[in-house]
Design an enzyme around this catalytic site. Structure first.
Site, PDB file in Angstrom:
ATOM      1  N   PRO A  24       1.809  11.620  -3.360  1.00 43.63           N
ATOM      2  CG  PRO A  24       3.393  12.824  -4.580  1.00 43.63           C
ATOM      3  CD  PRO A  24       2.892  12.610  -3.188  1.00 43.63           C
TER       4      PRO A  24
ATOM      5  CB  VAL B 259      -0.968  -0.017   1.198  1.00 39.61           C
ATOM      6  CG1 VAL B 259      -0.225   0.216   2.503  1.00 39.61           C
ATOM      7  CG2 VAL B 259      -2.105   0.972   1.028  1.00 39.61           C
ATOM      8  N   GLY B 260       2.131   1.151   0.350  1.00 36.14           N
ATOM      9  CA  GLY B 260       2.997   2.326   0.345  1.00 36.14           C
ATOM     10  C   GLY B 260       3.593   2.668   1.695  1.00 36.14           C
TER      11      GLY B 260
ATOM     12  CB  THR C 274       8.782   1.431   2.117  1.00 37.25           C
ATOM     13  OG1 THR C 274       8.660   0.075   2.591  1.00 37.25           O
ATOM     14  CG2 THR C 274      10.242   1.836   2.135  1.00 37.25           C
TER      15      THR C 274
ATOM     16  CE  LYS D   2      10.211  -4.004   6.724  1.00 32.51           C
ATOM     17  NZ  LYS D   2       8.864  -3.562   6.294  1.00 32.51           N
TER      18      LYS D   2
ATOM     19  N   GLY E  49       6.336  -1.628  10.089  1.00 34.12           N
ATOM     20  CA  GLY E  49       5.967  -3.028  10.200  1.00 34.12           C
ATOM     21  C   GLY E  49       6.013  -3.735   8.854  1.00 34.12           C
TER      22      GLY E  49
END
Length: 215
Positions: free
Chosen positions: A192, A12-13, A15, A36, A105
Site C-alpha cells: 500500500p 519506485v519503492g 527500499t 545495500k 540495487g
C-alpha cells in the site's frame, strides 16, 4: 538464496519492498540479511536505506559503500575519486550463515555500477533471482516490460514483481494494470501507499509493514 531487488525506475519503492520481503522471511522463521551494495546521495553518518530496513523489518543489515553525490554509483564514485571493487566478496562474506539475503540495487537494472558493469551484471554474478518493483499507475506496463526484456535478454531469473503504492481505492487503471502485470510475471505482493513515509528517515518506518497479498 539471494534475491536482488531492482525497480522499473528510481523512487519506485525498492527500499520499502526490500523491507517487506525481509520482514516476511523473518516472520516465516528464516534468518535473513539485507544488503545495500552502494548507497549514493548520503554523507557519512546520515541514515540511508539500510537504516530504514533495519527499523521496518527488524533484520541485520549491511551497507558496503556510500558516496555523497545523488548520482548513479559509477558516476558518484568517479566524482569522489573512488574505485568500486570487492563487492562480490564483501556480499558473499556478509551473507554467510543466513537462509536468505535480500540485496537492494540502486535505481534500475541497467544503472552503471562501475565502468561498463551494471546492476544487472551484479545480480548475475551473485546468482540472484530478481524481484522487480513497479508502480500500479499509468506507464507501468511499458516500464515493467522493458525491465523484463532486459532481464530475459541477459538470462537473469525473475522471481516476480512487487507492486508498490497500491491505492486504498483502486480504479480501472490500477486494476487493469495489475491484470496485465500478472500476465508478464508472478506478482509476489502488493504494497500500500504509506502516507508520510520517507526511507531517508527510519522513524517513519511503518510498524505493521506487510504485503496486501502474501509473497
Amino acid at each position: 538464496m539471494i534475491r536482488f531487488v531492482t525497480g522499473t525506475d528510481t523512487g519506485v519503492g525498492k527500499t520499502l519492498a526490500a523491507a517487506a520481503l525481509c520482514r516476511a522471511e523473518r516472520e516465516a522463521g528464516r534468518t535473513v540479511l539485507y544488503a545495500k551494495p552502494v548507497q549514493t546521495g548520503l554523507e557519512p553518518g546520515e541514515p540511508g536505506d539500510a537504516a530504514f530496513v533495519a527499523a521496518a523489518a527488524g533484520v541485520p543489515v549491511v551497507e558496503c559503500l556510500r558516496f555523497p553525490d545523488p548520482l548513479a554509483p559509477a558516476v558518484a564514485a568517479e566524482r569522489a575519486g573512488a574505485v568500486i571493487d570487492g563487492l562480490l566478496a564483501d556480499l558473499a562474506k556478509a551473507g554467510d550463515g543466513f537462509d536468505r539475503v535480500v540485496v537492494e540495487g540502486a535505481g534500475g537494472l541497467l544503472v552503471p555500477l562501475w565502468g561498463d558493469v551494471t546492476m544487472a551484471d551484479l545480480a548475475d554474478r551473485l546468482g540472484a533471482g530478481l524481484v522487480i518493483v513497479t508502480r500500479p499507475s499509468l506507464g507501468t506496463l511499458n516500464h515493467t516490460a522493458l525491465t523484463l526484456e532486459a532481464a530475459n535478454g541477459r538470462g537473469l531469473p525473475v522471481d516476480g514483481l512487487v507492486v508498490s503504492g497500491w491505492p486504498a481505492d483502486p480504479g480501472a487503471t490500477e486494476e487493469t494494470n495489475l491484470e496485465r502485470l500478472s500476465a508478464m510475471a508472478p506478482v509476489l505482493g502488493l504494497l500500500p501507499a504509506y502516507p508520510g513515509l520517507d526511507t531517508a528517515d527510519p522513524t517513519t518506518a511503518p510498524p505493521e509493514l506487510a504485503f496486501l497479498t502474501a509473497p
